[in-house]
Scaffold this active site. Structure first.
Site, PDB file in Angstrom:
ATOM      1  N   HIS A  81       0.845  -1.198   0.000  1.00 53.38           N
ATOM      2  CA  HIS A  81       0.000   0.000   0.000  1.00 53.38           C
ATOM      3  C   HIS A  81       0.887   1.258   0.000  1.00 53.38           C
ATOM      4  N   ASP A  91       6.542  20.759 -27.076  1.00 57.30           N
ATOM      5  CA  ASP A  91       6.436  19.443 -26.449  1.00 57.30           C
ATOM      6  C   ASP A  91       7.472  19.389 -25.348  1.00 57.30           C
ATOM      7  N   TRP A  97       7.241   0.082   3.792  1.00 56.21           N
ATOM      8  CA  TRP A  97       7.750   0.747   2.576  1.00 56.21           C
ATOM      9  C   TRP A  97       9.139   1.301   2.813  1.00 56.21           C
ATOM     10  N   SER A 142      12.864   5.229 -14.307  1.00 59.17           N
ATOM     11  CA  SER A 142      11.757   5.978 -14.895  1.00 59.17           C
ATOM     12  C   SER A 142      11.665   7.376 -14.296  1.00 59.17           C
ATOM     13  N   SER A 143      11.720   7.473 -12.969  1.00 65.22           N
ATOM     14  CA  SER A 143      11.599   8.792 -12.337  1.00 65.22           C
ATOM     15  C   SER A 143      12.725   9.711 -12.750  1.00 65.22           C
ATOM     16  N   HIS A 194      13.356  11.634   2.998  1.00 71.48           N
ATOM     17  CA  HIS A 194      12.773  12.917   3.350  1.00 71.48           C
ATOM     18  C   HIS A 194      12.581  13.835   2.147  1.00 71.48           C
ATOM     19  N   GLU A 211      12.073  12.900  -0.655  1.00 71.37           N
ATOM     20  CA  GLU A 211      10.965  12.254  -1.353  1.00 71.37           C
ATOM     21  C   GLU A 211       9.610  12.800  -0.900  1.00 71.37           C
ATOM     22  N   TYR A 264       8.952  15.711   0.104  1.00 71.16           N
ATOM     23  CA  TYR A 264       8.751  17.034  -0.498  1.00 71.16           C
ATOM     24  C   TYR A 264       8.549  16.929  -1.997  1.00 71.16           C
ATOM     25  N   SER A 275      -1.084  27.328  -5.839  1.00 69.68           N
ATOM     26  CA  SER A 275      -0.735  28.711  -6.176  1.00 69.68           C
ATOM     27  C   SER A 275      -1.315  29.144  -7.511  1.00 69.68           C
ATOM     28  N   HIS A 285      15.194  13.061  11.310  1.00 71.07           N
ATOM     29  CA  HIS A 285      14.045  13.220  12.208  1.00 71.07           C
ATOM     30  C   HIS A 285      13.136  11.986  12.159  1.00 71.07           C
ATOM     31  N   HIS A 286      13.398  11.076  11.225  1.00 71.44           N
ATOM     32  CA  HIS A 286      12.656   9.808  11.225  1.00 71.44           C
ATOM     33  C   HIS A 286      13.334   8.788  12.131  1.00 71.44           C
ATOM     34  N   THR A 315       7.426  27.002   4.740  1.00 72.30           N
ATOM     35  CA  THR A 315       6.101  26.451   4.457  1.00 72.30           C
ATOM     36  C   THR A 315       5.022  27.406   4.937  1.00 72.30           C
ATOM     37  N   LYS A 367       4.292  30.059   2.536  1.00 74.82           N
ATOM     38  CA  LYS A 367       3.360  29.651   1.484  1.00 74.82           C
ATOM     39  C   LYS A 367       1.915  29.768   1.947  1.00 74.82           C
ATOM     40  N   ARG A 403       1.920   1.626  15.038  1.00 76.56           N
ATOM     41  CA  ARG A 403       1.547   1.383  13.648  1.00 76.56           C
ATOM     42  C   ARG A 403       2.031   0.002  13.211  1.00 76.56           C
TER      43      ARG A 403
HETATM   44  C1  HEA Z   1      -0.010   9.100  -1.016  1.00 79.38           C
HETATM   45  C2  HEA Z   1       0.082   8.123  -0.265  1.00 79.38           C
HETATM   46  C3  HEA Z   1      -1.034   7.433   0.468  1.00 79.38           C
HETATM   47  C4  HEA Z   1      -2.386   7.437   0.260  1.00 79.38           C
HETATM   48  C5  HEA Z   1      -3.168   8.149  -0.803  1.00 79.38           C
HETATM   49  C6  HEA Z   1      -2.951   6.606   1.273  1.00 79.38           C
HETATM   50  C7  HEA Z   1      -4.319   6.360   1.405  1.00 79.38           C
HETATM   51  C8  HEA Z   1      -4.872   5.617   2.430  1.00 79.38           C
HETATM   52  N1  HEA Z   1      -4.203   4.988   3.436  1.00 79.38           N
HETATM   53 FE1  HEA Z   1      -2.199   4.899   3.650  1.00 79.38          FE
HETATM   54  N2  HEA Z   1      -0.169   4.792   3.863  1.00 79.38           N
HETATM   55  C9  HEA Z   1       0.759   5.427   3.094  1.00 79.38           C
HETATM   56  C10 HEA Z   1       0.506   6.307   2.062  1.00 79.38           C
HETATM   57  C11 HEA Z   1      -0.775   6.584   1.588  1.00 79.38           C
HETATM   58  N3  HEA Z   1      -1.948   6.103   2.074  1.00 79.38           N
HETATM   59  C12 HEA Z   1       2.083   5.090   3.522  1.00 79.38           C
HETATM   60  C13 HEA Z   1       3.383   5.589   2.929  1.00 79.38           C
HETATM   61  C14 HEA Z   1       1.923   4.209   4.590  1.00 79.38           C
HETATM   62  C15 HEA Z   1       3.015   3.556   5.434  1.00 79.38           C
HETATM   63  C16 HEA Z   1       3.257   2.171   4.973  1.00 79.38           C
HETATM   64  C17 HEA Z   1       4.174   1.477   5.892  1.00 79.38           C
HETATM   65  O1  HEA Z   1       3.950   1.476   7.113  1.00 79.38           O
HETATM   66  O2  HEA Z   1       5.168   0.916   5.403  1.00 79.38           O
HETATM   67  C18 HEA Z   1       0.502   4.055   4.787  1.00 79.38           C
HETATM   68  C19 HEA Z   1      -0.066   3.280   5.788  1.00 79.38           C
HETATM   69  C20 HEA Z   1      -1.424   3.210   6.057  1.00 79.38           C
HETATM   70  C21 HEA Z   1      -1.987   2.630   7.226  1.00 79.38           C
HETATM   71  C22 HEA Z   1      -1.202   2.057   8.380  1.00 79.38           C
HETATM   72  C23 HEA Z   1      -0.968   0.629   8.199  1.00 79.38           C
HETATM   73  C24 HEA Z   1      -0.179   0.092   9.327  1.00 79.38           C
HETATM   74  O3  HEA Z   1       0.599   0.820   9.953  1.00 79.38           O
HETATM   75  O4  HEA Z   1      -0.342  -1.098   9.577  1.00 79.38           O
HETATM   76  C25 HEA Z   1      -3.344   2.727   7.111  1.00 79.38           C
HETATM   77  C26 HEA Z   1      -4.303   2.240   8.119  1.00 79.38           C
HETATM   78  O5  HEA Z   1      -5.375   2.629   8.187  1.00 79.38           O
HETATM   79  C27 HEA Z   1      -3.620   3.390   5.868  1.00 79.38           C
HETATM   80  C28 HEA Z   1      -4.883   3.684   5.380  1.00 79.38           C
HETATM   81  C29 HEA Z   1      -5.127   4.410   4.226  1.00 79.38           C
HETATM   82  C30 HEA Z   1      -6.466   4.646   3.724  1.00 79.38           C
HETATM   83  C31 HEA Z   1      -7.735   4.149   4.312  1.00 79.38           C
HETATM   84  C32 HEA Z   1      -6.288   5.402   2.581  1.00 79.38           C
HETATM   85  C33 HEA Z   1      -7.388   5.917   1.692  1.00 79.38           C
HETATM   86  O6  HEA Z   1      -7.147   7.259   1.381  1.00 79.38           O
HETATM   87  C34 HEA Z   1      -7.499   5.083   0.464  1.00 79.38           C
HETATM   88  C35 HEA Z   1      -8.691   5.472  -0.341  1.00 79.38           C
HETATM   89  C36 HEA Z   1      -9.296   4.257  -0.993  1.00 79.38           C
HETATM   90  C37 HEA Z   1      -9.390   4.051  -2.284  1.00 79.38           C
HETATM   91  C38 HEA Z   1      -8.856   5.014  -3.248  1.00 79.38           C
HETATM   92  C39 HEA Z   1      -9.994   2.827  -2.837  1.00 79.38           C
HETATM   93  C40 HEA Z   1     -11.146   3.111  -3.749  1.00 79.38           C
HETATM   94  C41 HEA Z   1     -11.469   1.925  -4.524  1.00 79.38           C
HETATM   95  C42 HEA Z   1     -12.382   0.995  -4.183  1.00 79.38           C
HETATM   96  C43 HEA Z   1     -13.187   1.048  -2.947  1.00 79.38           C
HETATM   97  C44 HEA Z   1     -12.601  -0.148  -5.025  1.00 79.38           C
HETATM   98  C45 HEA Z   1     -11.315  -0.631  -5.525  1.00 79.38           C
HETATM   99  C46 HEA Z   1     -11.398  -1.973  -5.991  1.00 79.38           C
HETATM  100  C47 HEA Z   1     -10.566  -2.479  -6.870  1.00 79.38           C
HETATM  101  C48 HEA Z   1      -9.604  -1.658  -7.630  1.00 79.38           C
HETATM  102  C49 HEA Z   1     -10.572  -3.936  -7.075  1.00 79.38           C
HETATM  103  N4  HEA Z   1      -2.424   3.685   5.256  1.00 79.38           N
HETATM  104  C1  HEA Z   2       3.886  15.162   1.562  1.00 75.41           C
HETATM  105  C2  HEA Z   2       4.479  14.587   2.507  1.00 75.41           C
HETATM  106  C3  HEA Z   2       4.989  15.181   3.775  1.00 75.41           C
HETATM  107  C4  HEA Z   2       5.156  16.491   4.157  1.00 75.41           C
HETATM  108  C5  HEA Z   2       4.905  17.750   3.364  1.00 75.41           C
HETATM  109  C6  HEA Z   2       5.668  16.453   5.493  1.00 75.41           C
HETATM  110  C7  HEA Z   2       5.999  17.596   6.211  1.00 75.41           C
HETATM  111  C8  HEA Z   2       6.615  17.569   7.459  1.00 75.41           C
HETATM  112  N1  HEA Z   2       6.906  16.470   8.204  1.00 75.41           N
HETATM  113 FE1  HEA Z   2       6.443  14.563   7.725  1.00 75.41          FE
HETATM  114  N2  HEA Z   2       6.250  12.634   7.135  1.00 75.41           N
HETATM  115  C9  HEA Z   2       5.759  12.190   5.933  1.00 75.41           C
HETATM  116  C10 HEA Z   2       5.346  12.979   4.886  1.00 75.41           C
HETATM  117  C11 HEA Z   2       5.384  14.360   4.895  1.00 75.41           C
HETATM  118  N3  HEA Z   2       5.797  15.150   5.916  1.00 75.41           N
HETATM  119  C12 HEA Z   2       5.725  10.765   5.897  1.00 75.41           C
HETATM  120  C13 HEA Z   2       5.255   9.894   4.744  1.00 75.41           C
HETATM  121  C14 HEA Z   2       6.204  10.331   7.127  1.00 75.41           C
HETATM  122  C15 HEA Z   2       6.314   8.910   7.666  1.00 75.41           C
HETATM  123  C16 HEA Z   2       7.244   8.033   6.951  1.00 75.41           C
HETATM  124  C17 HEA Z   2       7.219   6.656   7.550  1.00 75.41           C
HETATM  125  O1  HEA Z   2       7.800   6.482   8.632  1.00 75.41           O
HETATM  126  O2  HEA Z   2       6.604   5.751   6.946  1.00 75.41           O
HETATM  127  C18 HEA Z   2       6.536  11.536   7.871  1.00 75.41           C
HETATM  128  C19 HEA Z   2       7.094  11.507   9.143  1.00 75.41           C
HETATM  129  C20 HEA Z   2       7.571  12.628   9.787  1.00 75.41           C
HETATM  130  C21 HEA Z   2       8.386  12.575  10.957  1.00 75.41           C
HETATM  131  C22 HEA Z   2       8.889  11.318  11.669  1.00 75.41           C
HETATM  132  C23 HEA Z   2       7.926  10.870  12.672  1.00 75.41           C
HETATM  133  C24 HEA Z   2       8.315   9.587  13.292  1.00 75.41           C
HETATM  134  O3  HEA Z   2       8.381   8.579  12.598  1.00 75.41           O
HETATM  135  O4  HEA Z   2       8.570   9.601  14.491  1.00 75.41           O
HETATM  136  C25 HEA Z   2       8.654  13.884  11.307  1.00 75.41           C
HETATM  137  C26 HEA Z   2       9.473  14.284  12.464  1.00 75.41           C
HETATM  138  O5  HEA Z   2       9.993  15.331  12.542  1.00 75.41           O
HETATM  139  C27 HEA Z   2       8.004  14.723  10.324  1.00 75.41           C
HETATM  140  C28 HEA Z   2       8.045  16.115  10.319  1.00 75.41           C
HETATM  141  C29 HEA Z   2       7.530  16.907   9.310  1.00 75.41           C
HETATM  142  C30 HEA Z   2       7.635  18.361   9.310  1.00 75.41           C
HETATM  143  C31 HEA Z   2       8.216  19.224  10.371  1.00 75.41           C
HETATM  144  C32 HEA Z   2       7.057  18.768   8.132  1.00 75.41           C
HETATM  145  C33 HEA Z   2       6.979  20.197   7.648  1.00 75.41           C
HETATM  146  O6  HEA Z   2       7.367  20.316   6.308  1.00 75.41           O
HETATM  147  C34 HEA Z   2       5.593  20.764   7.819  1.00 75.41           C
HETATM  148  C35 HEA Z   2       5.586  22.269   7.643  1.00 75.41           C
HETATM  149  C36 HEA Z   2       4.209  22.854   7.661  1.00 75.41           C
HETATM  150  C37 HEA Z   2       3.637  23.524   8.683  1.00 75.41           C
HETATM  151  C38 HEA Z   2       4.326  23.717   9.987  1.00 75.41           C
HETATM  152  C39 HEA Z   2       2.237  24.053   8.585  1.00 75.41           C
HETATM  153  C40 HEA Z   2       2.092  25.380   7.910  1.00 75.41           C
HETATM  154  C41 HEA Z   2       2.878  26.448   8.545  1.00 75.41           C
HETATM  155  C42 HEA Z   2       2.359  27.540   9.134  1.00 75.41           C
HETATM  156  C43 HEA Z   2       0.911  27.806   9.203  1.00 75.41           C
HETATM  157  C44 HEA Z   2       3.326  28.519   9.647  1.00 75.41           C
HETATM  158  C45 HEA Z   2       3.330  28.799  11.107  1.00 75.41           C
HETATM  159  C46 HEA Z   2       3.827  27.722  11.913  1.00 75.41           C
HETATM  160  C47 HEA Z   2       4.892  27.745  12.737  1.00 75.41           C
HETATM  161  C48 HEA Z   2       6.139  28.441  12.461  1.00 75.41           C
HETATM  162  C49 HEA Z   2       4.840  27.010  14.006  1.00 75.41           C
HETATM  163  N4  HEA Z   2       7.351  13.936   9.429  1.00 75.41           N
HETATM  164 CU   LIG Z   3      10.776  13.596   6.866  1.00 78.84          CU
END
Ligand code: HEA
Ligand code: HEA
Ligand SMILES: [Cu+2]
Ligand code: CUA
Lengths: 365, 297, 529
Positions: free
Chosen positions: C79, C108, C144, C172-173, C256, C258, C260, C271, C305-306, C331, C334, C453
């Site tokens: 997933h 293009d 993942w 590809s990417s 990380h 990634e 962004y 925007s 920070h992870h 951020t 923005k 989790r």
């Molecule tokens: C962009 C990234 C993204 C998106 C969009 C989502 C979308 C969703 N995720 Fe996410 N999720 C991750 C990225 C994302 N996730 C990542 C990175 C992890 C961590 C993995 C890890 O721990 O390694 C995670 C882990 C994660 C967990 C934690 C699992 C765990 O720790 O054990 C859960 C649990 O609820 C969850 C739930 C969901 C749900 C309910 C949605 C919903 O938004 C999904 C919406 C549903 C649909 C779009 C389906 C619609 C279609 C149908 C109903 C019919 C389809 C039928 C066929 C095609 C046959 N996700």
């Molecule tokens: C699109 C994806 C995305 C984005 C944009 C961010 C944005 C940020 N993330 Fe997140 N992060 C993930 C995707 C993302 N993250 C994923 C997938 C994981 C889990 C991976 C895994 O373990 O599977 C994760 C996990 C993760 C962790 C690790 C947690 C843990 O495992 O213990 C941390 C810790 O610092 C973190 C921090 C942040 C911070 C500080 C930002 C900042 O960029 C956010 C900045 C934005 C704001 C703060 C809000 C707007 C700001 C204002 C309104 C201004 C005023 C505010 C102040 C100055 C206070 N993220």
């Molecule tokens: Cu990070």
């Protein structure tokens, strides 16, 4: 009755726990500080947004203004958040530095994770043991009603004294685990080959529960931690008792070396040991999980190669998930479980293994 | 003014027609990835299967695709379809591709630095790992090259004198000859161009021969293998991937050489040559880094 | 903001789109390739979503119900992988393909054949990944993030397929990113100076740079996993002098940036949309560009920070905490910019705007919880709980995915020439908005209360909220089927024809060419004044 109330109270717990140590209290305060700052920021930002969504909508006849770019405003909204961050950073750094200082501890415990149990070794005493989840498989499979501490109970909890600085040396035998007890605000990864240190100083006696917090394979969800904090005097009594028990167990083991168990005894003990120590991977029916854990039923080694079988159970197999059970089971348990594997599920080899055979392998005879 | 300049440089851009080659290339990569995966699995299990064959089929498809694609490309280029702007696109594309390769090597250099500067000293009790050394690895000593791992595997360090030094000199010279070839191309000195290209290719091949010799020596006499712990790991992965790049670079140079013989390049229009020579310089720079960080330090 | 003087899009007639299957297999047209990317991403979103539905069904109540723990781990892992690499990234690449050339006045992409290759590698890579689920031992089950040694010594054999599949999706990417960069550097129409480029182009330029910088590092990481597992190296094993934590450093150095990569293009989309429907110029264009650049640069020094619980020395923990906190500043710039743009505008609430507004609120919630995660002492409590899961789904689902939906609604009429079904779209929006919060908001609570989790079963005190989370999840999944229906309808060219500008207030080159956008645009470059 009190257990009843506490578990229903838990049901709707929304917030972090305050915990039972000074550090966990500080962590909780830090969490609340962060939370409140974030809520205030959110209210201000969303407030401004909803204000314009409501009052500056076209349907109310709003005419677009023409302003843009203002150095003053832009500097303000860069500097103000920065100052807020600095305000957050100070208490955070202070608490962190305190948390990472394990000096001057009075008790040291080596905590070793392995798939999927914890091993505790008291460095100052002759006490060490494994701690395994005690929830029955039937509860997990929805056959029995689930108990109050479903998934959060173990056969042998860790025992620590209250009012003393206890240091944990955290490591692992196989993959990475993470030793986490929320009430102490302690979470430390158990990295194989390295030792991380953490510490706690618990004020109140009680039972505290936690879980493994790093994905460690199939049964990561079934690797709980239970810690009992006892008054120092009670703790000391417990340690003495344990030292005594463990010494006696060693003597008993030596005694058993001279004895032979019957097939029946071996099979009965063997099944118990198997279900406790082996079934998580090789499955209760010995079929394993194809491609992940090998089957024991009909396995060439189990049926035909006694030496290899003894070796792999006692010493493990490097580079695989197969652990060395020499340090986890007694010799008679090892003998029983190997006998069981060679005779259960239609593996009917008729082979019997005795504790002295195990001893022979372990002492290299 | 800047605007005017830009207007001048914008020509009608050549948007190529449909082509079957990319999808052939995608299929090739599918076969390679699927085949290699299965091949590795079969090898570890000691089973026989179709993995190796799939991999080979994939490589064959890839070669087929490259030949076909480049043939089209050369044909289009020779018939003057391309513009200077397109040439710039190719050059920039190549430059960014080389940057991505740099980052690939960076991962392995990162591993090397991390192991030397952090992991090994920690295993020996540095930083916050006093108990790691005391409880888990009481007999381990952190030295580099790591001739004895914490687990007790022993090996020998590869010195920088001898073969590695010769190889450094060879590659550095080849970089210079490659550059001279480029200069000759731009000055339309055909004989010089051919001669310098030939020398560059020979030096590349010579490097590869010596590298193989070094590996044989390491495996046979020094007990330095891929399994020798982090020293052998970083040594073989860094030099190995570098060697693969030299091999590829040499093949590119050979193709360029053949095209030179056919008179494909002009002083104005020789993107392929330039790309090849950039690649070669890049491979050399990586080697210099390797020589410094893997062999000398 | 910019006007084109040359005649635009006059050449519909002399280059017709080729027909049949070959059109899609052999295409070099950025619009066709964009469409392919977008459909691929959507299908992956459904497949990844279906896996999330399995996860949510299993977690509906305590106890093991429908899958065994090993399969549960595979679902979680795949997933995550599919959503990140198969849904969000290709969707953004698809949008870049469609829009970047149209926005900068290019005929293009710079390297159209390589563009086709980049796309077609993706279905190949993901079919390998998905196929491994059906092989002996099952697919990847190590998260993942594939931490060693769970992914090396203790994983199943199909790890080899996982590794090679990641290799080719990385190729590809990287090729896709090179294409975007070169297009932007080299193909801007005369007069399209750097500081006139639409923000979507800017954010993608920086995203592409991040991609080229970190995808090769991921390739290096999977390569070391492969050799550790199959060829006896010990990069991640202490007994050979390696370190399992080294894996995490390498992975998060990629990981990380990634995240962004998955949000910067979203910033560009928002925007574009907010000024259109506010009928007002973006408040601070230049500061948006600088903020994007700062976020990208900072993203290289915050990775650990992870890894706060891995036992780094306290000095390193402090450094990574401070660096991470800093990212909030650009951020914030923005978010404030968007709000200032709306301030005293003349707002209307068409569907793209609805999604954009939801994005701002919900992404900010996710960002603020990110900031809480950055505070090391409390991250010890949050780490590896559902609080983290809540954080990243807010930034990814209501951030990245919502922005993609906003973008699709915004530009779809330009692509097809017809207005989409507005009723369906509104249903899609409101159902999604409500259900997504029922789905992800309570995850904060169970996370704080201590639910780890990646577990297939949980203690009884988490039962109530998990039920709600699952119900929200099913509802959100079903809501996406509305979107599917709408898209199918749009592709069959149903609906009211639209004007060239489509939205009152929309500005930019893409709104000056006819709707639907002709197969070839800007064969002679427009001149931007
Ligand atoms: C962009 C990234 C993204 C998106 C969009 C989502 C979308 C969703 N995720 Fe996410 N999720 C991750 C990225 C994302 N996730 C990542 C990175 C992890 C961590 C993995 C890890 O721990 O390694 C995670 C882990 C994660 C967990 C934690 C699992 C765990 O720790 O054990 C859960 C649990 O609820 C969850 C739930 C969901 C749900 C309910 C949605 C919903 O938004 C999904 C919406 C549903 C649909 C779009 C389906 C619609 C279609 C149908 C109903 C019919 C389809 C039928 C066929 C095609 C046959 N996700
Ligand atoms: C699109 C994806 C995305 C984005 C944009 C961010 C944005 C940020 N993330 Fe997140 N992060 C993930 C995707 C993302 N993250 C994923 C997938 C994981 C889990 C991976 C895994 O373990 O599977 C994760 C996990 C993760 C962790 C690790 C947690 C843990 O495992 O213990 C941390 C810790 O610092 C973190 C921090 C942040 C911070 C500080 C930002 C900042 O960029 C956010 C900045 C934005 C704001 C703060 C809000 C707007 C700001 C204002 C309104 C201004 C005023 C505010 C102040 C100055 C206070 N993220
Ligand atoms: Cu990070
Ligand atoms: Cu042990 Cu998770």
């Amino acid at each position: 009755v009190s257990a009843e109330t506490s578990s229903t109270a838990d049901q709707y717990q929304l917030n972090l726990r305050k915990g039972v140590t000074e550090i966990s209290g500080q962590v909780y305060d830090l969490h609340m500080l962060m939370f409140i700052i974030c809520v205030v920021i959110a209210v201000l930002v969303f407030g401004a947004m909803f204000w314009s969504m409501f009052f500056h909508r076209k349907s109310r006849g709003a005419q677009p203004a023409n302003f843009h770019e203002s150095v003053k405003v832009e500097i303000a909204w860069t500097v103000v958040p920065f100052i807020i961050l600095v305000v957050m950073a100070f208490p955070a750094a202070k608490t962190l530095i305190a948390m990472e200082d394990p000096e001057n501890s009075e008790v040291t415990i080596l905590v070793t994770g392995s798939q999927w149990k914890w091993h505790y070794k008291y460095m100052e005493n002759d006490v060490e043991y494994y701690s395994v989840m005690a929830t029955q498989q039937e509860q997990i499979n929805n056959k029995f009603a689930k108990g109050e501490n479903y998934l959060l109970e173990v056969d042998r909890p860790l025992v620590i004294p209250t009012g003393k600085k206890v240091r944990f040396l955290v490591t692992s035998d196989d993959v990475i685990h993470s030793w986490w007890v929320p009430d102490f605000a302690v979470k430390k990864d158990a990295n194989p080959g390295f030792i991380n240190e953490a510490w706690t100083n618990v004020n109140e006696p009680g039972i505290y529960r936690g879980q493994c917090a790093e994905l460690c394979g199939k049964d990561h969800g079934f690797m709980p931690i239970v810690v009992i904090a006892k008054e120092p005097a009670e703790y000391q009594a417990w340690v003495n008792e344990q030292e005594d028990i463990q010494r006696k167990a060693k003597e008993e083991e030596q005694r058993l070396l001279a004895m032979n168990m019957t097939m029946e005894e071996l099979m009965v003990t063997g099944e118990q040991v198997y279900l406790r120590a082996c079934a998580a991977c090789h499955q209760p029916n010995g079929q394993g999980l194809p491609g992940v854990f090998p089957a024991l039923v009909g396995s060439d080694m189990v049926l035909n190669d006694m030496t290899a079988h003894l070796d792999v159970v006692i010493n493990g197999k490097a580079g695989t998930a197969m652990q060395a059970f020499a340090k986890q089971l007694t010799m008679s348990e090892l003998a029983a479980v190997i006998t069981y594997e060679r005779n259960a599920w239609g593996n009917d080899t008729g082979d019997m293994v005795q504790a002295k055979d195990i001893n022979a392998v372990m002492t290299g005879q | 003014m800047a605007q005017q300049q830009q207007e001048q440089v914008y020509e009608k851009y050549y948007v190529p027609d449909q082509s079957p080659w990319p999808i052939v290339g995608a299929v090739a990569l599918f076969l390679i990835a699927y085949g290699a995966g299965n091949f590795v699995i079969e090898q570890t299990k000691g089973e026989s299967g179709y993995g190796g064959w799939t991999l080979l089929a994939g490589i064959a498809t890839l070669i087929f695709m490259l030949v076909g694609w480049f043939r089209n490309q050369i044909h289009e280029s020779m018939s003057g379809l391309y513009s200077a702007q397109l040439g710039r696109s190719y050059r920039q594309g190549m430059a960014w591709f080389i940057f991505s390769e740099v980052m690939f090597f960076a991962a392995f250099f990162g591993a090397l630095f991390y192991a030397r500067v952090i992991a090994l000293p920690w295993l020996d009790g540095a930083s916050n790992n006093a108990m790691t050394a005391e409880v888990l690895w009481p007999n381990f000593e952190a030295i580099w090259p790591l001739t004895k791992t914490p687990g007790g595997v022993e090996t020998t360090a590869m010195g920088w004198m001898g073969l590695p030094l010769y190889n450094t000199i060879i590659l550095l010279i080849s970089s210079v000859t490659c550059h001279f070839a480029h200069v000759a191309l731009e000055k339309q000195q055909r004989t010089k161009l051919i001669a310098f290209m030939a020398v560059t290719i020979l030096l590349g091949l010579f490097f590869l021969v010596l590298q193989v010799e070094e590996y044989v020596h390491a495996y046979r006499e020094m007990n330095l293998t891929l399994q020798s712990g982090i020293y052998g790991n970083t040594f073989f992965l860094l030099t190995g991937f570098h060697g693969m790049h030299v091999t590829l670079g040499t093949i590119i140079l050979i193709v360029l050489f053949l095209r030179i013989l056919k008179g494909h390049f002009t002083p104005e229009n020789h993107f392929a040559f330039q790309a090849g020579s950039w690649y070669w310089h890049f491979v050399d720079v990586v080697w210099v880094m390797l020589f410094f960080f893997v062999y000398i330090l | 903001m910019s006007t084109a003087t040359t005649e635009l899009g006059h050449d519909d007639h002399h280059h017709h789109a080729p027909s049949g299957i070959k059109r899609w297999l052999y295409t070099t047209n950025h619009k066709d390739i964009g469409t392919l990317y977008l459909w691929f991403a959507f299908i992956m979103f459904l497949i990844g979503g279906a896996m999330a539905m399995v996860i949510r069904a299993e977690l509906f109540q305590p106890g093991l119900q429908i899958v065994d723990p090993n399969f549960f781990n595979q679902m979680t892992t795949v997933h995550g992988l599919i959503m990140v690499f198969g849904a969000v990234m290709p969707a953004f690449t698809g949008l870049a393909n469609w829009l970047v050339p149209m926005m900068i006045g290019a005929p293009d992409m710079a390297l159209p054949r390589m563009n086709n290759w980049s796309f077609w590698i993706l279905p190949m890579a993901f079919s390998i990944l998905l196929a491994s689920l059906f092989m002996e031992g099952g697919g990847p089950a190590f998260g993942w993030t594939f931490y060693a040694p769970l992914s090396t010594t203790y994983s199943n054999d199909t790890t080899a397929l996982f590794v090679f599949s990641v290799h080719i999706m990385g190729i590809s990417s990287i090729m896709g990113a090179i294409n975007v960069i070169v297009t932007i550097f080299n193909m801007r129409a005369p007069g399209m100076t750097w500081m006139k480029m639409p923000l979507f182009v800017w954010t993608w330029l920086i995203t592409a740079f991040l991609l080229i910088a970190v995808m090769p590092v991921l390739a290096g990481a999977v390569t070391m996993v492969l050799t550790d597992k199959f060829f006896g190296t010990s990069f991640f094993s202490a007994s050979g002098g390696g370190d399992p934590v080294m894996f995490q450093h390498i992975f998060w150095f990629f990981g990380h940036p990634e995240v962004y990569i998955m949000i910067l293009p979203a910033f560009g989309i928002i925007s574009a949309i907010i000024p259109t429907f506010s009928r007002k110029k973006l408040f601070g264009y230049a500061s948006m560009v600088y903020a994007t650049t700062s976020i990208a640069l900072l993203s290289f020094i915050v990775w650990a920070h992870h890894m706060f619980t891995t036992g780094m020395p306290v000095g390193a923990e402090l450094f990574f905490m401070f660096a991470t906190m800093l990212i909030s500043v650009p951020t914030g710039v923005k978010v404030f910019n968007w709000v200032a743009t709306m301030w005293r505008g003349s707002l209307t609430f068409e569907v793209p705007m609805l999604f954009a507004l939801a994005f701002i609120v919900l992404f900010t919630i996710g960002g603020l919880s990110g900031l809480m995660l950055a505070i090391v002492p409390v991250d010890f409590q949050y780490h590896d709980t559902y609080f983290v899961v809540a954080h990243f789904h807010y930034v990814l689902v209501t951030g990245a995915i919502f922005s993609i939906m906003a973008a699709v609604y915004y530009w779809l009429p330009k692509w097809t020439g017809k207005m989409f079904d507005i009723t369906l779209a509104k249903w899609h929006f409101w159902c999604s908005l409500i259900s997504v919060n029922v789905l992800f908001f309570p995850m904060h609570f169970v996370g704080l209360a201590g639910m780890p989790r990646r577990i297939p079963d949980y203690a009884l005190q988490f039962a109530d909220f998990n039920k709600w989370i699952s119900l929200g999840g099913f509802a959100f999944g079903l809501s996406q089927l509305i979107f599917l229906a709408l898209l199918i309808k749009a592709c069959r060219k149903k609906g009211e024809p639209v004007s060239d500008q489509v939205w009152e207030g929309a500005e930019g080159l893409e709104w000056e060419i006819p709707s639907p956008a002709p197969y070839h645009t800007f064969e002679t470059p427009p001149v931007i004044k």
